[in-house]
Scaffold this motif. Structure first.
Motif, PDB file in Angstrom:
ATOM      1  N   UNK A 251      -9.118   8.313  11.183  1.00 20.92           N
ATOM      2  CA  UNK A 251     -10.582   8.420  11.287  1.00 20.92           C
ATOM      3  C   UNK A 251     -11.213   7.059  11.595  1.00 20.92           C
ATOM      4  N   UNK A 252     -10.585   6.364  12.514  1.00 21.92           N
ATOM      5  CA  UNK A 252     -11.178   5.133  13.024  1.00 21.92           C
ATOM      6  C   UNK A 252     -10.999   3.894  12.162  1.00 21.92           C
ATOM      7  N   UNK A 253     -10.308   4.040  11.035  1.00 22.06           N
ATOM      8  CA  UNK A 253     -10.073   2.856  10.192  1.00 22.06           C
ATOM      9  C   UNK A 253      -8.573   2.626  10.043  1.00 22.06           C
ATOM     10  N   UNK A 254      -8.201   1.364   9.856  1.00 18.70           N
ATOM     11  CA  UNK A 254      -6.796   1.064   9.621  1.00 18.70           C
ATOM     12  C   UNK A 254      -6.337   1.744   8.338  1.00 18.70           C
TER      13      UNK A 254
ATOM     14  N   UNK B 225      -8.824 -16.920  10.345  1.00 17.30           N
ATOM     15  CA  UNK B 225      -8.756 -17.068  11.794  1.00 17.30           C
ATOM     16  C   UNK B 225      -9.709 -16.126  12.519  1.00 17.30           C
ATOM     17  N   UNK B 226      -9.591 -16.105  13.849  1.00 20.28           N
ATOM     18  CA  UNK B 226     -10.547 -15.362  14.672  1.00 20.28           C
ATOM     19  C   UNK B 226     -10.262 -13.867  14.784  1.00 20.28           C
ATOM     20  N   UNK B 227      -9.152 -13.370  14.233  1.00 16.13           N
ATOM     21  CA  UNK B 227      -8.750 -11.988  14.499  1.00 16.13           C
ATOM     22  C   UNK B 227      -8.439 -11.251  13.197  1.00 16.13           C
ATOM     23  N   UNK B 228      -9.484 -10.952  12.405  1.00 14.50           N
ATOM     24  CA  UNK B 228      -9.225 -10.333  11.097  1.00 14.50           C
ATOM     25  C   UNK B 228      -8.500  -8.986  11.194  1.00 14.50           C
ATOM     26  N   UNK B 229      -8.647  -8.285  12.316  1.00 14.60           N
ATOM     27  CA  UNK B 229      -7.992  -6.982  12.444  1.00 14.60           C
ATOM     28  C   UNK B 229      -6.613  -7.071  13.091  1.00 14.60           C
ATOM     29  N   UNK B 230      -6.173  -8.274  13.380  1.00 15.06           N
ATOM     30  CA  UNK B 230      -4.843  -8.439  13.979  1.00 15.06           C
ATOM     31  C   UNK B 230      -3.747  -8.426  12.925  1.00 15.06           C
ATOM     32  N   UNK B 231      -2.518  -8.580  13.386  1.00 11.34           N
ATOM     33  CA  UNK B 231      -1.359  -8.562  12.490  1.00 11.34           C
ATOM     34  C   UNK B 231      -0.514  -9.793  12.785  1.00 11.34           C
TER      35      UNK B 231
ATOM     36  N   UNK C  76       3.502  -8.416  10.367  1.00 13.69           N
ATOM     37  CA  UNK C  76       3.141  -7.861   9.066  1.00 13.69           C
ATOM     38  C   UNK C  76       2.627  -6.438   9.246  1.00 13.69           C
ATOM     39  N   UNK C  77       2.820  -5.620   8.225  1.00 12.13           N
ATOM     40  CA  UNK C  77       2.302  -4.249   8.253  1.00 12.13           C
ATOM     41  C   UNK C  77       0.850  -4.217   7.795  1.00 12.13           C
ATOM     42  N   UNK C  78       0.380  -5.342   7.259  1.00 16.41           N
ATOM     43  CA  UNK C  78      -0.982  -5.424   6.740  1.00 16.41           C
ATOM     44  C   UNK C  78      -1.837  -6.274   7.673  1.00 16.41           C
ATOM     45  N   UNK C  79      -3.085  -5.847   7.900  1.00 16.45           N
ATOM     46  CA  UNK C  79      -3.947  -6.616   8.815  1.00 16.45           C
ATOM     47  C   UNK C  79      -4.317  -7.982   8.217  1.00 16.45           C
ATOM     48  N   UNK C  80      -4.741  -8.869   9.107  1.00 16.99           N
ATOM     49  CA  UNK C  80      -5.026 -10.245   8.677  1.00 16.99           C
ATOM     50  C   UNK C  80      -6.072 -10.334   7.572  1.00 16.99           C
ATOM     51  N   UNK C  81      -7.111  -9.481   7.634  1.00 14.88           N
ATOM     52  CA  UNK C  81      -8.162  -9.578   6.612  1.00 14.88           C
ATOM     53  C   UNK C  81      -7.602  -9.315   5.217  1.00 14.88           C
ATOM     54  N   UNK C  82      -6.452  -8.615   5.181  1.00 12.21           N
ATOM     55  CA  UNK C  82      -5.880  -8.288   3.877  1.00 12.21           C
ATOM     56  C   UNK C  82      -4.966  -9.409   3.366  1.00 12.21           C
ATOM     57  N   UNK C  83      -4.697 -10.398   4.220  1.00 16.73           N
ATOM     58  CA  UNK C  83      -3.794 -11.475   3.815  1.00 16.73           C
ATOM     59  C   UNK C  83      -4.554 -12.489   2.978  1.00 16.73           C
ATOM     60  N   UNK C  84      -4.492 -12.287   1.675  1.00 18.67           N
ATOM     61  CA  UNK C  84      -5.193 -13.210   0.790  1.00 18.67           C
ATOM     62  C   UNK C  84      -4.296 -13.503  -0.403  1.00 18.67           C
ATOM     63  N   UNK C  85      -4.378 -14.740  -0.832  1.00 23.70           N
ATOM     64  CA  UNK C  85      -3.615 -15.203  -1.983  1.00 23.70           C
ATOM     65  C   UNK C  85      -4.595 -15.905  -2.895  1.00 23.70           C
TER      66      UNK C  85
END
Lengths: 423, 186
Positions: A209-212, A72-78, A56-65
């Motif tokens: 600047x350090x953020x996704x 899961x354990x890796x909110x910044x993963x893909x 996904x092009x969007x990080x895990x924390x953004x995956x919400x429905x």
């Protein structure tokens, strides 16, 4: 096949991907009788029609429905392809979505004030219908594909799986959006010579600047821009997906430093040669300028929100490198070209839709997902807002369209009851 | 405090263009144009081409005047130099197209232009047209356009104007992409 009575439901949702399921969740919450028809399995395109390494092009924390989010354990993963399948299938299981898998819709037509849905499993009748079959149903391949010599194997983003599938030798990847840059990268890493043909594209770094970058787009409100607020919605809906991958920045400079040769938009084939546009420099300039405008907007937002001191300073990314004399023609035989991958986008498939709601280009005419009385679409690019193209953007869209749909059903009830009382 | 409303005026009627765009969206067949030129050989390498009528918006149209263009080659090619060379007309077309685009885009974006100048150069190895080396193409091998623009805008906004005008330029497209050409004899 056994003859069965035509079932009637209030609402039929076509497609059990993230969009169809988000609508199903909303309808379930409103207690509305419905069925979700799915030609294959839940999240079918993710299972069947995408390449192995897709993330996904969007990080895990953004995956919400609606009513569901990544936990899961890796909110910044893909998420990879299989994780996306599990995520979507988990959603359906979570609220026991009324999905009928293995049912292919063959025709939808207006019927008795509602819609009739013909399938290979027999018909359904409904008062409202939601099209959630996705914008990425069929790979888009330009007409010039017919003129490619038969000795060269052609793949699309729909049937390409991994580099191992390709013959050894030089590969031409056509398309400089998310798919094209990702495939060019992994094919190059497999040791093959890769030429990437690039037209208009959107350049974005993974982080700024350090953020996704998705964090920024979310924070500064770009993703919330509404369909009735943009100047040219038609154009906004056609903006290609950015040059991103889950892992890291994957722009043309990164690809070139790994040995991918970048050429202009593929313009045609003539006398055994591929021809490329001489407009590459401008396509890169447009993308660089647009990216820098976004950065300045981010910087202004960061300053206005007092974040400047807590962030690394504004960044400048080097302009996209373009050869002084980019290649304009490529002799397919002499350059040992054996395979071509069309990463030229996808289009929706409405071949089964027997309701006159398509424009002359075959696109669905709709206003924020409202197509016709009782007919809705969900999960299209910039459908109601810029975020509509992403999984999380479907959440708001589904809630709003569900509210619209419920109002519609209720007003239809009132009208039919009124008609009965007058009789 | 007085509030000054600055009205951008580059002499481009953007409103009319936007109305036309809307009208053409509803009647795409009216967007089919045919541009024409008619040419007559004079003598030697000298020819004269006239531009007068064209087709568009579903009917025959006419320029206000007939425009004529002499084309020839310079004296060092043993010609009489009675006009620009045809390849220079290609540069004329590109310059005119990009400049018109810059003015229109600037108007649409509310950017006041004060001056726009461009210098164009196309390089060519004439061994191609002289048939001396089959590996050398006839046409330009490189075209460079350098704009100098004085406008009420930042450098980034001016660069964006120039980029957008290339994106929407017919001549830029004609030069950078292949075009099917049929030449027949009647």
């Amino acid at each position: 096949m056994t003859v069965r009575e035509c079932p009637r439901v209030e609402v039929v949702v076509i497609g059990a991907g993230h969009a169809g399921l988000a609508m199903s969740w909303c309808l379930t919450g409103r207690g509305i009788d419905h069925v979700v028809l799915e030609r294959g399995q839940i999240a079918n395109a993710w299972r069947q029609d995408r390449w192995d390494s897709l993330r996904l092009l969007t990080p895990n924390w953004q995956c919400r429905l609606p009513g569901y989010r990544y936990s899961g354990p890796d909110p910044d993963g893909f998420m990879g392809r299989e994780e996306v399948v599990d995520f979507i299938a988990g959603y359906a299981a979570n609220f026991r979505a009324p999905v009928r898998t293995g049912v292919t819709v063959t025709a939808v037509s207006a019927f008795g004030g509602g819609y009739r849905v013909n399938t290979d499993y027999g018909p359904w009748e409904c008062r409202a219908l939601v099209i959630a079959t996705g914008a990425f149903a069929v790979p888009r391949v330009p007409a010039i594909a017919d003129r490619l010599p038969a000795t060269i194997e052609q793949y699309t983003a729909g049937n390409y799986r991994s580099p191992g599938q390709l013959c050894d030798g030089h590969v031409l990847v056509v398309g400089g959006s998310a798919t094209g840059v990702q495939l060019a990268d992994e094919i190059r890493r497999s040791g093959r010579q890769v030429t990437l043909a690039v037209g208009e594209h959107v350049r974005l770094p993974r982080c700024y600047r350090g953020r996704d970058i998705q964090w920024w787009l979310d924070a500064i409100g770009v993703l919330d821009e509404r369909h009735d607020q943009v100047d040219d919605l038609h154009r906004a809906r056609r903006v290609p997906s950015p040059q991103l991958s889950g892992a890291a920045t994957l722009d043309l400079n990164a690809l070139q430093s790994r040995g991918v040769r970048v050429v202009g938009r593929l313009a045609g084939f003539s006398d055994g040669r591929a021809q490329f546009s001489g407009g590459l420099r401008n396509h890169c300039a447009l993308a660089d300028l647009k990216m820098n405008r976004l950065f300045r907007r981010i910087d202004q937002w960061a300053q206005a929100h007092g974040m400047d001191n807590n962030l690394p300073p504004p960044e400048d990314f080097p302009a996209t490198r373009v050869d002084d004399n980019p290649l304009l023609t490529l002799d397919l035989h002499r350059q040992g070209l054996r395979s071509l991958v069309w990463a030229t986008g996808f289009r929706p498939d409405y071949s089964w839709l027997r309701v006159p709601v398509l424009d002359r280009k075959g696109n669905l005419r709709h206003h924020g997902g409202v197509v016709a009385p009782g007919l809705y679409a969900l999960g299209l690019p910039f459908m109601r807002r810029r975020s509509s193209s992403f999984i999380h953007g479907t959440a708001n869209d589904a809630r709003e369209l569900c509210a619209h749909l419920v109002d519609y059903l209720e007003s239809e009830y009132r009208r039919s009851n009124f008609a009965v009382s007058m009789a | 405090m007085t509030v000054q409303t600055v009205i951008t005026d580059n002499g481009v009627n953007v409103e009319a263009l936007l109305v036309a765009r809307q009208a053409l969206a509803e009647a795409p067949e009216a967007a089919q144009f045919r541009w024409r030129a008619s040419c007559e050989w004079v003598r030697g390498t000298h020819s004269c081409t006239a531009v007068e009528g064209f087709y568009g918006l579903g009917e025959e149209q006419r320029h206000r005047n007939t425009f004529t263009f002499d084309a020839d080659h310079p004296e060092l090619f043993a010609s009489d130099d009675r006009g620009a060379t045809p390849v220079e007309y290609v540069l004329v077309g590109l310059a005119g197209c990009l400049t018109a685009g810059i003015a229109s885009v600037a108007q649409n974006r509310g950017i006041q232009l004060h001056s726009v100048t461009a210098v164009l150069e196309g390089s060519m190895d004439v061994q191609g047209i002289l048939g001396m080396d089959a590996d050398v193409r006839n046409g330009f091998d490189d075209v460079r356009v350098v704009f100098e623009i004085d406008a009420d805008a930042s450098r980034a906004d001016i660069e964006a104007l120039v980029a957008q005008s290339q994106k929407r330029s017919a001549v830029f497209d004609i030069i950078t992409n292949p075009t099917n050409v049929r030449v027949e004899v009647r």
